[in-house]
Design a protein around this motif. Structure first.
Motif, short mmCIF file in Angstrom:
data_model
loop_
_atom_site.label_atom_id
_atom_site.label_comp_id
_atom_site.label_asym_id
_atom_site.label_seq_id
_atom_site.Cartn_x
_atom_site.Cartn_y
_atom_site.Cartn_z
N TYR A 88 0.84 -1.20 0.00
CA TYR A 88 0.00 0.00 0.00
C TYR A 88 0.87 1.25 0.00
O TYR A 88 1.83 1.34 0.77
CB TYR A 88 -0.90 0.00 1.24
N LEU A 89 0.52 2.21 -0.86
CA LEU A 89 1.21 3.49 -0.91
C LEU A 89 0.22 4.61 -0.64
O LEU A 89 -0.79 4.72 -1.34
CB LEU A 89 1.86 3.70 -2.28
N ARG A 94 3.94 9.71 1.13
CA ARG A 94 4.99 8.90 0.49
C ARG A 94 5.35 7.73 1.42
O ARG A 94 6.51 7.35 1.57
CB ARG A 94 6.23 9.72 0.17
N ALA A 95 4.33 7.19 2.04
CA ALA A 95 4.50 6.10 3.00
C ALA A 95 4.04 4.79 2.37
O ALA A 95 2.97 4.71 1.78
CB ALA A 95 3.70 6.38 4.26
N VAL A 96 4.86 3.77 2.53
CA VAL A 96 4.55 2.43 2.02
C VAL A 96 4.36 1.51 3.21
O VAL A 96 5.13 1.55 4.18
CB VAL A 96 5.70 1.88 1.15
N GLU A 97 3.36 0.67 3.11
CA GLU A 97 3.10 -0.35 4.14
C GLU A 97 2.87 -1.68 3.44
O GLU A 97 2.25 -1.73 2.37
CB GLU A 97 1.88 0.01 4.98
N ARG A 118 11.07 0.73 2.99
CA ARG A 118 12.03 1.85 2.98
C ARG A 118 12.71 1.96 1.61
O ARG A 118 12.96 3.06 1.13
CB ARG A 118 13.08 1.68 4.07
N GLN A 119 13.01 0.83 0.97
CA GLN A 119 13.62 0.85 -0.37
C GLN A 119 12.65 1.50 -1.36
O GLN A 119 13.06 2.32 -2.20
CB GLN A 119 14.00 -0.55 -0.83
N MET A 120 11.39 1.14 -1.28
CA MET A 120 10.39 1.73 -2.16
C MET A 120 10.26 3.23 -1.89
O MET A 120 10.21 4.03 -2.83
CB MET A 120 9.04 1.02 -1.98
N VAL A 133 7.80 0.57 -7.22
CA VAL A 133 6.80 -0.47 -6.99
C VAL A 133 7.25 -1.79 -7.58
O VAL A 133 7.13 -2.85 -6.92
CB VAL A 133 5.41 -0.07 -7.55
N VAL A 134 7.78 -1.79 -8.79
CA VAL A 134 8.21 -3.04 -9.41
C VAL A 134 9.32 -3.69 -8.59
O VAL A 134 9.29 -4.90 -8.35
CB VAL A 134 8.64 -2.82 -10.88
N SER A 135 10.26 -2.90 -8.09
CA SER A 135 11.32 -3.49 -7.25
C SER A 135 10.74 -4.01 -5.93
O SER A 135 11.19 -5.02 -5.40
CB SER A 135 12.45 -2.50 -6.99
N GLY A 136 9.71 -3.33 -5.42
CA GLY A 136 9.04 -3.81 -4.21
C GLY A 136 8.35 -5.15 -4.45
O GLY A 136 8.43 -6.06 -3.63
#
Length: 165
Positions: A88-89, A94-97, A118-120, A133-136
């Protein structure tokens, strides 16, 4: 701090979301999820939201709490092997969970998911949304392949299409 966040959320528009995630980017994310799910029995969903509004915003709902809500609403938990994962973004923060179902949670701890998030977020700070996102998705794939490799049953239980809220 709370006022700053409210203002930030009120200023983020759907147009900004569409610029960050145009159709081509959403297609690339969907393709990455489809490719990922051939290598394991997990199910990955990606959801992006421009900003919180109304009561959730004014009550200070965190990105984590919103991700947990969406995990339920999108029925990511409803898979045969309990191997659903939501990425989830929340664009305004700019927070990813990452929320993982109980089958995965017993194998991959929250620190591993935090590293992926954190990488994303680092990619997003540079406006590299598609690559982030793709790398995530690829990082999540590595964990799922390790603990839940493909078993020959190709049953796609959840849609691969990104959810734009």
């Amino acid at each position: 701090m709370k006022i700053k966040r409210i203002v930030k959320h009120l200023l983020v528009t759907d147009g900004q979301l569409r610029r960050a995630f145009p159709r081509s980017t959403l297609n690339a994310i969907e393709d990455a999820i489809k490719a990922s799910e051939t290598a394991h029995v997990g199910e990955i969903r990606f959801a992006v939201e421009a900003a919180l509004d109304g009561a959730p915003l004014f009550k200070g709902q965190s990105a984590r709490d919103r991700a947990i809500d969406l995990f339920s609403q999108l029925r990511v938990w409803d898979t045969q092997y309990n191997t659903g994962v939501l990425i989830y973004l929340l664009l305004a923060d700019r927070a990813v969970e990452i929320v993982a179902d109980r089958g995965i949670h017993t194998k991959v701890d929250s620190q591993e998911w935090s590293k992926v998030c954190r990488q994303m977020e680092t990619a997003f700070q540079q406006s590299n949304f598609e690559a982030g996102v793709v790398s995530g998705v690829q990082a999540v794939t590595q964990h799922l392949m390790t603990h839940f490799p493909a078993d020959g049953h190709d049953g796609n239980e959840l849609p691969d299409k990104p959810v734009v809220l």
